[in-house]
Every structure is written in C-alpha cells, then in structure tokens.
Design an enzyme around this catalytic site. Structure first.
Site, mmCIF file in Angstrom:
data_model
loop_
_atom_site.group_PDB
_atom_site.id
_atom_site.type_symbol
_atom_site.label_atom_id
_atom_site.label_comp_id
_atom_site.label_asym_id
_atom_site.label_seq_id
_atom_site.Cartn_x
_atom_site.Cartn_y
_atom_site.Cartn_z
ATOM 1 N N GLU A 1 -7.172 -19.702 -17.372
ATOM 2 C CA GLU A 1 -7.514 -20.492 -16.193
ATOM 3 C C GLU A 1 -8.605 -21.469 -16.591
ATOM 4 O OE1 GLU A 1 -9.298 -20.050 -11.647
ATOM 5 O OE2 GLU A 1 -9.883 -18.616 -13.204
ATOM 6 N N ASP B 1 -9.419 -15.134 -16.752
ATOM 7 C CA ASP B 1 -10.170 -15.728 -15.654
ATOM 8 C C ASP B 1 -11.244 -16.676 -16.188
ATOM 9 O OD1 ASP B 1 -10.834 -15.608 -12.705
ATOM 10 O OD2 ASP B 1 -12.750 -14.921 -13.525
ATOM 11 N N ASP C 1 0.845 -1.193 0.000
ATOM 12 C CA ASP C 1 0.000 0.000 0.000
ATOM 13 C C ASP C 1 0.882 1.245 0.000
ATOM 14 O OD1 ASP C 1 -1.877 1.996 0.407
ATOM 15 O OD2 ASP C 1 -2.117 1.541 2.546
#
Length: 557
Positions: free
Chosen positions: A274, A205, A26
């Site tokens: 995937e 995906d 972050d």
C-alpha cells in the site's frame, strides 16, 4: 507489442477480494466476524470466481485501530479465533483454488507490544533502539514539525525515557525503527512464520512509511496551489506539509530487497504494497515494484477519490501507469476503487437519477474489471453495497473521531455483509448487538435475495469474472486509449492474438459511438439499444448506449 506471455505467475492480472474480517461473517455469535466465519463462506467466495482473498489483520491487538495496532505478530487474537482456525481456513481455501493474502503491519506496533514496553523502559535495554526515539527541543517541545495522519504532532512524550517517540498514526501506534537491522531481522522472522503456515502473500500496510530521515529535519510547508498527497483530505492539517522527511525515503525502497529475498524462498508468493500519501502516486508506486528485488505489486489512491469519475480521470491513470512502467512483462500494479479505508465507490459516484442505479452498478464493476492491472474488489462490491451512515455517537473509527467536523470516518464502508434477509442482523451474527450497526437499507442487497434473482448484480458479477478469466487481453494486455471524451471512454486491451474494444458511457444520457467493421457483435454489453450500419459503405456501425451503457467487442482477425 509488450505483454505477450500468458504463462506468468498466478497473480499477474488476477482478481483479489478484500475481506474486512470484523464485518464479513460472525461464526460464534459474539457480534464480530472471525476466521471460522471466513471458512464457512469460502464456497461463496470461490463461486464469484476470484483468484485470491486478502484478509485484514486478525493478530493479537488492543483494537484501538481495529487490528492495525498489533501487540503480537505471531498470535491470533481470541476475538477472531485460534491459530488452528487459520490453518483450517487456509487448507480449505487452497482446496478451492483460492490464494490467501494476509495483512502485515510492519511500520508500527501497538504500544502494548512487549517490544515497546521493553524499549520504553530505559535508554540502554536490548530493544532501546527498536522504535524511533528523539530528545525534545531545548524548550521541551517535540523534535520537529512532523504531523500524525490521525491529527496533531507525530511525537508523544514518554516519561520513562524522557524522550519523544514517533507515531505517524495514533499515539498508541509507535513507529518501528527500520534503520535497526535487528528490527528488520525480527520482521523477516514474522514473515517466515506465516509463510510456513502456507499463506500465499502479504498485503503490506503503508509500506512507504517504514523509514524516516535520521536527520529529523522539519518538513517544508505546502505552498498555495500545490497538489496535496494522494488520498489525504485537504482539510486534514497533514496536507499542509510536504512529507519529505518522515515517509517515502529512498532507503525505504532499498529495504524492500529483504522482503523479496524472504518471499523468493517460497515460490508463488506475492507482496502487495500500500503506497499511501504519495506526492507523485503512480511514479512512486511503480518505483516500489521496479525489478526483481522490490515488491511484486502495489496499489495507491489513484481511483480512490471523491472527485467526479470521468473518462479523463480513468484514462490518465492508465496512461500514467504505462508511462512509468518499463517494457517489462513482469511489472504490474494493483487497481481498486474501494477498500476498508475509503467511502464505497458505489456512493462516491452515485448517479443523480435513481432509475439508472442498476445500470450504474454493473457498469462500475465492469469498468474496473476491464482496466489494465491486478484488480481488487472490496467485500460487498459484488452486491452493490453503499456507504452506511453511522451516527456520531456510534462512531468507532478513531480517524473519524479526531476530525468530526469534516470527516464521517471509515465506519460507513465497514458495516457487515448482509447474508440472509429473514435473520436478525441480515444473518451476519446471532448476537443481539453487532460490533457496528447493520445497515437496514441492505435488505434488498442481501446475498440470499440476489441468489434468487438471475438479473441481480451478484449473478452478473460472477458472469463478468468468469468471462474475464478467459480473456488473455484483459488479464495481460496493453491499454490503448481510443476516445477520451466528456462522456465516453473507449480503449483497446490487446495481446498478440486478441484485441478487445471497450466502450463506456459515463453519462446519464444516451450516447452514440462509431464502431469499426473490424469488430463483430459485442461479447459483453449492457444498455446498448441499437447497432445501425452507417452510410459510409464500409460496414462501420453506430451503437447507442443508454445511461451507463457499455459494450466490449472482439476484433475479427
């Protein structure tokens, strides 16, 4: 012998590192990892040394599924930064000779996407057929028995259209209709937008979910004793059916030619698919990469399992791969033992004896690095991160929330990377409260601690990959099993000018192995305690490997 060329595309035999962006680093103190956080850590990534990074979705999203519910394919979500941050990141990555692969979620969108808002408004608008809609049965129930991976029916009623829409995942993730060429054309424009930004490829995906059977027939029930789909929990009701009509369609594979055609306009780019919930995972995965009109590579759940890690499990996966691959020097699948969707390998296969854990950590990353395939490590594997325990009341993952009785969710593998032990939240964020708790057990695994320790897993990981990058047999070679025993696995990786013998002890007890005189001293080893010449008079010798010991030998031609 196949696999002789060593001048293939950069991705053949490469090492990919998956970054779960929310938990990597972050940079602005809001508790969530971001693009600038990746930029700040690129020197670290380049030092590993890997070939490419795969970044999970950073696009505009309501974050119901943490970025896998996209509401604008062309926009960076403010949570992760701005488009300029991405452009800066990719420029620096390329300067460090790192390729950048980004996640693309093309099977479904968020229900807040402008496309879906228009599509649901009525049955006659320009995008009316951009999603999968179906009338109810006569009694008002869903059109068939298809289930969602996330629980319950895969159909959601929509009042505006007085129809159901398909969602293979959350109900806020309506499925795009890939049978509509306008949808496909728009998705290809999305691809070109990011390729023009300089990305080196896409991780696609659940790409075997793109198309459904238009007949919308019921899926047959799975009979007792039948194996369930790859990567699906047997306790999930989804496992009770053979998903014959909602996924894994023949037309789905044919649709890949459009993706490959776009990527071919940008030489050197890669598509990484995937393949989820496959009935015959290795065969179906290879089908997705067959020839030069489909994907470049793909991965499945063959090593993402909870069952015991054995020589037979590893060898069978490799042998099945060789069985399905044609004698084609351009075909290769991707192998991984951990991702953001599965419990960490370090915890799934935890040794019973805690004293063997340091040896096990080196053994595990070495085993993956020695297998035939493109190798993908998940962030933190170079540190030996374990699965974290997230209390039920803090669970973020909707998949875990839907099955609390038997599934702890995916939060445990998504906890932040520990960077510095002297800082709050192990240096991941300056925020008081990160988006998900930092594991207090990671203090001894933090990057700064391991940098100071020359015997750490991090230093070993770098040594391992530097060595692997110089071995043609590891990057391009065949896999020939030699011994597949109860506790010992040995195999040869080979190309014309190099032959490497790899021996791994899967047991927590010492094991012996006979090494031919044709092999010299090990070029990489751990936990090998003796090299005794046998009394056979031919120069063969027996090695003894402690718990999770291993040795790699190069043949002396």
């Amino acid at each position: 012998m196949s696999n002789q060329k060593t001048d293939r595309a950069w991705w053949y035999g490469c090492v990919i590192y998956e970054i779960y962006i929310r938990s990597f680093y972050d940079s602005n103190g809001d508790g969530v990892g971001d693009i600038q956080g990746i930029t700040k850590k690129l020197d670290y990534l380049a030092s590993l040394p890997i070939d490419a990074i795969w970044i999970t979705p950073f696009f505009k999203s309501p974050m119901k599924d943490f970025g896998y519910d996209i509401s604008d394919y062309y926009a960076v979500d403010p949570l992760f930064g701005e488009i300029e941050d991405f452009e800066e990141m990719i420029e620096k990555a390329h300067a460090l000779n790192l390729k950048v692969i980004i996640d693309q979620v093309w099977s479904h969108t968020s229900d807040t996407y402008s496309w879906f808002i228009e599509s649901q408004s009525d049955r006659d608008n320009p995008k009316a057929d951009w999603y999968v809609w179906s009338d109810a049965k006569a009694d008002g129930s869903p059109p068939n028995n298809w289930l969602s991976v996330f629980g319950g029916t895969a159909w959601e009623w929509n009042e505006s259209r007085q129809q159901y829409y398909l969602h293979n995942f959350l109900k806020c993730q309506p499925d795009l209709n890939w049978h509509n060429l306008n949808v496909v054309r728009e998705i290809m424009q999305v691809a070109e937008f990011w390729l023009e930004k300089g990305v080196d490829g896409f991780r696609l995906d659940v790409c075997n979910y793109y198309m459904h059977d238009p007949s919308k027939l019921d899926n047959p029930s799975r009979t007792e004793g039948m194996p369930i789909q790859d990567g699906v929990s047997p306790l999930n009701p989804y496992a009770n059916f053979i998903n014959l009509h909602n996924i894994n369609q023949v037309q789905n594979i044919k649709s890949l030619r459009r993706i490959r055609k776009v990527l071919n306009k940008y030489p050197g780019t890669i598509s990484l698919g995937e393949i989820a919930a496959a009935e015959d995972p290795m065969r179906q995965t290879v089908e997705y990469i067959r020839g030069d009109k489909r994907l470049h590579t793909a991965y499945n759940s063959s090593l993402l399992v909870n069952e015991k890690l054995t020589p037979e499990l590893v060898a069978s996966a490799q042998e099945e791969l060789s069985l399905h691959l044609e004698d084609d020097e351009e075909e290769m699948i991707c192998l991984t033992m951990s991702t953001h969707d599965f419990p960490r390998a370090r915890s799934r296969w935890q040794p019973q004896n805690p004293e063997t854990i340091p040896a096990f950590e080196k053994w595990l990353v070495t085993l993956l690095a020695c297998l035939r395939g493109i190798i993908c490590f998940y962030q933190g594997e170079e540190l030996g991160l374990t699965e974290s325990e997230i209390p039920q009341e803090e669970m973020q993952d909707p998949l875990g929330s839907n099955f609390p009785s038997y599934f702890a969710g995916r939060d445990g593998c998504r906890t932040p990377i520990p960077w510095e032990t002297e800082k709050a939240n192990w240096g991941f964020t300056d925020a008081v409260t990160p988006w998900i708790r930092v594991d207090e057990n990671f203090n001894s695994l933090a990057v700064d601690v391991q940098e100071e320790n020359p015997d750490s897993l991090l230093h070993y990981f770098r040594k391992l990959l530097r060595w692997r990058n110089r071995q043609p047999a590891m990057k391009y070679g065949d896999f020939d099993p030699i011994e597949v025993g109860r506790d010992v696995l040995s195999f040869i990786r080979k190309v014309r000018d190099q032959r490497l013998l790899c021996v791994f002890n899967f047991a927590e007890e010492t094991q012996a192995y006979l090494v031919s005189c044709r092999y010299g001293k090990p070029v990489m080893s751990s936990g090998v305690t003796s090299f005794e010449v046998t009394n056979l008079g031919n120069g063969d010798r027996t090695i003894e490997m402690e718990a999770f010991g291993f040795a790699i030998f190069e043949r002396e031609f």
